[in-house]
Design a protein around this motif. Structure first.
Motif, short mmCIF file in Angstrom:
data_model
loop_
_atom_site.label_atom_id
_atom_site.label_comp_id
_atom_site.label_asym_id
_atom_site.label_seq_id
_atom_site.Cartn_x
_atom_site.Cartn_y
_atom_site.Cartn_z
N MET B 1 0.76 -1.17 0.01
CA MET B 1 0.09 -0.17 0.18
C MET B 1 0.99 1.04 -0.18
O MET B 1 1.28 1.65 0.98
N THR B 2 0.95 1.87 -1.05
CA THR B 2 2.07 2.86 -1.21
C THR B 2 1.05 4.27 -1.21
O THR B 2 -0.15 4.29 -1.07
N ALA B 4 0.78 6.01 -3.71
CA ALA B 4 -0.12 5.96 -5.21
C ALA B 4 -1.46 5.28 -4.76
O ALA B 4 -2.77 5.74 -5.21
N ASP B 5 -1.18 4.27 -4.27
CA ASP B 5 -2.50 3.35 -3.81
C ASP B 5 -3.26 4.14 -3.03
O ASP B 5 -4.80 4.09 -3.34
N LEU B 8 -5.38 7.10 -5.13
CA LEU B 8 -6.10 6.38 -6.06
C LEU B 8 -7.17 5.66 -5.47
O LEU B 8 -8.48 5.92 -5.59
N LEU B 9 -7.19 5.39 -4.14
CA LEU B 9 -8.34 4.76 -3.47
C LEU B 9 -9.03 5.95 -2.86
O LEU B 9 -10.42 6.00 -3.14
N LEU B 45 -7.08 11.21 -10.59
CA LEU B 45 -6.93 9.97 -10.97
C LEU B 45 -5.93 10.05 -12.21
O LEU B 45 -4.78 9.30 -12.20
N LEU B 49 -1.94 8.64 -12.39
CA LEU B 49 -1.85 7.56 -13.45
C LEU B 49 -0.51 8.18 -14.48
O LEU B 49 -0.22 7.52 -15.36
N TRP B 115 -4.07 -8.42 -7.30
CA TRP B 115 -3.51 -7.57 -6.60
C TRP B 115 -2.08 -7.52 -7.00
O TRP B 115 -1.30 -7.57 -6.28
N VAL B 116 -1.88 -7.35 -8.40
CA VAL B 116 -0.73 -7.41 -8.88
C VAL B 116 -0.19 -5.77 -8.95
O VAL B 116 -0.66 -4.94 -8.97
N ARG B 117 1.22 -5.83 -8.49
CA ARG B 117 1.71 -4.33 -8.45
C ARG B 117 2.26 -4.27 -9.77
O ARG B 117 3.00 -5.22 -10.31
N TYR B 118 2.20 -2.91 -10.23
CA TYR B 118 2.89 -2.45 -11.42
C TYR B 118 3.59 -1.24 -11.17
O TYR B 118 3.63 -0.30 -10.14
N MET B 120 5.37 2.20 -11.18
CA MET B 120 4.66 3.84 -11.48
C MET B 120 5.24 4.30 -12.87
O MET B 120 6.34 4.10 -13.19
N PRO B 121 4.18 4.68 -13.45
CA PRO B 121 4.80 5.31 -14.71
C PRO B 121 5.39 6.55 -14.51
O PRO B 121 5.36 7.58 -13.56
#
Lengths: 103, 235
Positions: B1-2, B4-5, B8-9, B45, B49, B115-118, B120-121
């Motif tokens: 849980m970063t 960014a998460d 986003l939430l 958002l 992203l 719950w896959v981590r991607y 950060m762009p």
């Protein structure tokens, strides 16, 4: 980041848009619900940029969708205002497509 | 849980919550203002992203233009300002279809992405977005510009005030042939000076009988008509 969060957000917003289009009687509120659906699709496209890692392709399509939404709102509001001028109502239940009830 | 998460939430919760109020509020103006909040949260958002240009275009076009247009329409249709009961139709079909679509799509996405981590762009730059737009997607871009133009011209034509009254078109139709018949004698005397110089330059034999025969008869008729008028006037 976990890409499932914006994806689920987009899915829920699209469901809300479908609900609003089917529920509302006022044509302006129907247009607002359509905007929610288009924005959900935009969020989907932008998130797909992150997960697929070929950058900016979804963003370009999101820009295209925004342009389409602007055109749609322009024409839709013109139709709504013209209908209001002719019939003095914006309830889409009352729209009859056979053209028999002029006035 | 970063971070960014968490962002986003939070922004997703704001967007979905105010979107719910958009489709359930009983006051039209409040629905429009909740739509502003929802679209603004979605712009946030996009920022998280990494699509900065899309975020600012969202703020400019949606929050700035589309919502203002919708509120203009609310004013122009004299919508009720207070709460009104006749905005909605029965809820059950909409609830079934909308809830089915939303929850079904959400279940599909949860199953697909888990719950896959991607990673950060990278923060988006307008330069690369411009290269993508005008490199790979230049044809859809141009087609969309034509579509936007035609849609706005169509909106202008739809907004004409005389579109709802088709009945007074019957009156001008019988009057229309009269002005068509009137210019013909005016147009025929114009070739009269042309056949007169044409016999002097000889190299055009073919147009002469066609051009000379018809205007000659017309000329005789037209010359006969003014002569008695002049004689009558003279006498």
């Amino acid at each position: 980041m976990h890409a499932v969060i914006p994806y689920v957000t987009a899915a829920l917003l699209f469901g809300l848009g479908v609900y609003g289009v089917l529920r509302r009687r006022n044509a302006i509120l129907v247009l607002m619900a359509v905007e929610l659906m288009l924005n959900a699709v935009n969020l989907l496209l932008v998130t797909a940029d992150v997960t697929r890692n070929d950058a900016y392709r979804g963003g370009a399509f999101a820009l295209f969708v925004i342009v389409l939404a602007a055109a749609e709102v322009g024409v839709g509001l013109a139709i709504i205002l013209q209908y209001y001028r002719m019939r003095a109502a914006v309830h889409i239940d009352d729209v009859r497509l056979d053209g028999e009830n002029a006035g | 849980m970063t971070v960014a998460d968490a962002l986003l939430l939070a922004l997703g919760a704001i967007a979905v919550g105010s979107g719910t109020l958009v489709v359930t509020s009983s006051q039209i103006v409040r629905a429009g203002l909740y739509l502003v909040i929802s679209l603004g949260a979605m712009a946030g958002l996009y920022l998280v992203l990494g699509a900065e240009l899309v975020a600012w275009v969202q703020v400019l076009v949606y929050v700035g233009a589309v919502v203002v247009l919708l509120l203009f329409a609310v004013m122009l249709t004299r919508a009720p300002i207070g709460p009104s009961a006749d905005l909605d139709r029965p809820a059950w079909p909409a609830l079934i279809v909308g809830g089915g679509v939303g929850l079904g799509l959400a279940a599909l996405f949860v199953d697909a992405f888990r719950w896959v981590r991607y990673g950060m762009p990278a923060p988006g730059t307008t330069e690369r977005m411009g290269a993508e737009l005008f490199g790979n997607w230049v044809l859809p871009f141009e087609v969309l510009s034509i579509l936007l133009l035609s849609a706005l011209v169509g909106a202008i034509i739809l907004s004409r005030p005389d579109i709802g009254a088709p009945k007074p078109e019957a009156a001008p139709k019988p009057a229309a042939p009269k002005p068509e018949a009137a210019p013909k004698p005016e147009a025929q005397p114009q070739p009269q000076p042309q056949p007169q110089p044409q016999p002097q330059p000889q190299p055009q034999p073919q147009p002469q009988p066609e051009a000379a025969s018809k205007p000659a008869a017309v000329k005789q008729q037209l010359e006969k008509q003014p002569e008695p008028e002049n004689q009558e006037d003279g006498t």
